[in-house]
Design an enzyme around this catalytic site. Sequence first.
Site, PDB file in Angstrom:
ATOM      1  N   GLU A   1      -1.007  -0.629  -4.183  1.00 12.98           N
ATOM      2  CA  GLU A   1      -2.222   0.141  -3.906  1.00 12.98           C
ATOM      3  C   GLU A   1      -1.942   1.627  -3.789  1.00 12.98           C
ATOM      4  O   GLU A   1      -1.002   2.038  -3.110  1.00 12.98           O
ATOM      5  CB  GLU A   1      -2.850  -0.373  -2.606  1.00 12.98           C
ATOM      6  CG  GLU A   1      -4.081   0.385  -2.161  1.00 12.98           C
ATOM      7  CD  GLU A   1      -4.704  -0.234  -0.928  1.00 12.98           C
ATOM      8  OE1 GLU A   1      -5.384   0.509  -0.178  1.00 12.98           O
ATOM      9  OE2 GLU A   1      -4.533  -1.445  -0.697  1.00 12.98           O
TER      10      GLU A   1
ATOM     11  N   GLU B   1     -10.081   3.479  -2.815  1.00 13.19           N
ATOM     12  CA  GLU B   1     -10.667   3.711  -1.495  1.00 13.19           C
ATOM     13  C   GLU B   1     -11.109   5.154  -1.305  1.00 13.19           C
ATOM     14  O   GLU B   1     -11.964   5.439  -0.472  1.00 13.19           O
ATOM     15  CB  GLU B   1      -9.683   3.319  -0.393  1.00 13.19           C
ATOM     16  CG  GLU B   1      -8.472   4.211  -0.274  1.00 13.19           C
ATOM     17  CD  GLU B   1      -7.478   3.692   0.745  1.00 13.19           C
ATOM     18  OE1 GLU B   1      -7.398   4.281   1.850  1.00 13.19           O
ATOM     19  OE2 GLU B   1      -6.784   2.706   0.454  1.00 13.19           O
TER      20      GLU B   1
ATOM     21  N   HIS C   1     -12.179  -2.224  -0.129  1.00 10.58           N
ATOM     22  CA  HIS C   1     -11.414  -1.621   0.962  1.00 10.58           C
ATOM     23  C   HIS C   1     -12.235  -1.733   2.243  1.00 10.58           C
ATOM     24  O   HIS C   1     -13.418  -1.398   2.258  1.00 10.58           O
ATOM     25  CB  HIS C   1     -11.153  -0.147   0.612  1.00 10.58           C
ATOM     26  CG  HIS C   1     -10.417   0.625   1.635  1.00 10.58           C
ATOM     27  ND1 HIS C   1     -11.032   1.531   2.479  1.00 10.58           N
ATOM     28  CD2 HIS C   1      -9.098   0.667   1.954  1.00 10.58           C
ATOM     29  CE1 HIS C   1     -10.142   2.097   3.254  1.00 10.58           C
ATOM     30  NE2 HIS C   1      -8.947   1.596   2.966  1.00 10.58           N
TER      31      HIS C   1
ATOM     32  N   ASP D   1       0.851  -1.188   0.000  1.00 11.72           N
ATOM     33  CA  ASP D   1       0.000   0.000   0.000  1.00 11.72           C
ATOM     34  C   ASP D   1       0.886   1.236   0.000  1.00 11.72           C
ATOM     35  O   ASP D   1       1.587   1.511   0.976  1.00 11.72           O
ATOM     36  CB  ASP D   1      -0.899  -0.026   1.241  1.00 11.72           C
ATOM     37  CG  ASP D   1      -1.948   1.070   1.221  1.00 11.72           C
ATOM     38  OD1 ASP D   1      -1.891   1.933   0.319  1.00 11.72           O
ATOM     39  OD2 ASP D   1      -2.826   1.061   2.106  1.00 11.72           O
TER      40      ASP D   1
ATOM     41  N   HIS E   1      -0.333   4.234  -0.141  1.00 10.27           N
ATOM     42  CA  HIS E   1      -1.068   5.145   0.737  1.00 10.27           C
ATOM     43  C   HIS E   1      -1.046   6.593   0.257  1.00 10.27           C
ATOM     44  O   HIS E   1      -1.249   7.527   1.048  1.00 10.27           O
ATOM     45  CB  HIS E   1      -0.503   5.065   2.162  1.00 10.27           C
ATOM     46  CG  HIS E   1      -1.549   5.179   3.229  1.00 10.27           C
ATOM     47  ND1 HIS E   1      -1.738   6.325   3.969  1.00 10.27           N
ATOM     48  CD2 HIS E   1      -2.462   4.294   3.684  1.00 10.27           C
ATOM     49  CE1 HIS E   1      -2.715   6.148   4.835  1.00 10.27           C
ATOM     50  NE2 HIS E   1      -3.174   4.921   4.682  1.00 10.27           N
TER      51      HIS E   1
ATOM     52  N   ASP F   1     -14.979   1.237  -1.256  1.00  5.62           N
ATOM     53  CA  ASP F   1     -15.224   0.999   0.169  1.00  5.62           C
ATOM     54  C   ASP F   1     -16.730   1.044   0.412  1.00  5.62           C
ATOM     55  O   ASP F   1     -17.388   2.030   0.086  1.00  5.62           O
ATOM     56  CB  ASP F   1     -14.507   2.073   0.996  1.00  5.62           C
ATOM     57  CG  ASP F   1     -14.535   1.788   2.487  1.00  5.62           C
ATOM     58  OD1 ASP F   1     -15.645   1.572   3.024  1.00  5.62           O
ATOM     59  OD2 ASP F   1     -13.461   1.794   3.114  1.00  5.62           O
TER      60      ASP F   1
END
Length: 381
Positions: free
Chosen positions: A209, A235, A284, A183, A185, A257
């Site tokens: 991700e 997400e 997510h 991830d 992020h 999500d």
Amino acid sequence: MKIARIETFAIPPRWLLCRVETDDGVVGWGEPVVEGRAATVRTAVHELAELLVGKDPLRIEDHWQVMTKGSFYRGGPVLSSAVAGLDQALWDIAGKVFGAPVHVLLGGPVRDRVRAYSWVGGDEPAEIADAVAAQVEAGFTAVKMNASGRMNRLATVTDLDRVVERAEAAREALGPDRDFAVDFHGRFSTANARKVLPLLAPSNPLFAEEPLLPEYTHLLGDLIAASPVPVATGERLYSRTDVLPALRAGVAVLQPDLSHAGGISEVRRIAALAETFDTPIAPHCPLGPVSLAASLQIAFATPNFLIQEQSIGIHYNTGAEVLDYVVDREVFRFHEGHFRRPAGPGLGIEVDERAVRAADGRAPDWRGPIWRHPDGSFAEW
């Protein structure tokens, strides 16, 4: 049957649940929350409740249309998350009224079990091997970890080496028959993502991700074209309109999500849209029990589903766990790293209402940390 009452509960560690009750006593649960903005979403839920109280709860699609389009200003994470939780609760009610799980109402199951992955942190590279080994011992076939801590705007050799070391440690602990995802992020600049993705290829991650922030989705196509590693995102995209540019850019995995992207109703449509691009979804879900239950209902009814995120035992939940708020924990028991298909009506779980009411108001005002670069300027967390 009419909607009689809508309540919200702010509970540890950082979650918000909503409870929708009909005049004949049927109760549905949802999880409307934006991490770090629970109080804001709570207000939005009660504003939307004005549109629902006194109405037929089974007119789910009409309610979704009114909640999302009944105001001149639309969209965004707060409104979409408020809608998501209420939508989940209405589907929960519908399933209980008809005596069937939501995935049956969506057309029936397309699989018998759902593969899940577990988080192993990643901010401390030295701990990765042991954390991954523990998840393998627990039966998981896949894990996810952060690719890095704070990143310089243009990565140093040391920055890049640390990312690669994390990946190599995970691959060595997993062996060739299991998967790991990294991830990013949104911590990486476009230039940093371009530099590091080829370096990760020898470790063969399942996906990388959010290598770019969602506001840079217009740059995603070029990055994907140059990346030997599958790219995932989603997400922080909240609708079909939001995800369409990412799909057109060629994203390999889409990650809507269920508590942010308009709930079961919209994520079902997002999944169908993704299917037209031959793109699987991996919902997510670093949140609580209702969000996870809703995600599983989608997973069992969606042909182009890949793998499910979940937060049971996740490293940053303190003060409460997913299992603390459900009566029957067996629904969320793992079997060789998979969830079995829930048979109960609605979302398939029984929320422990006594525990939720007792916990209401005990949730801290959680906020994401503020990171800074060595020169004192803001850095992405």
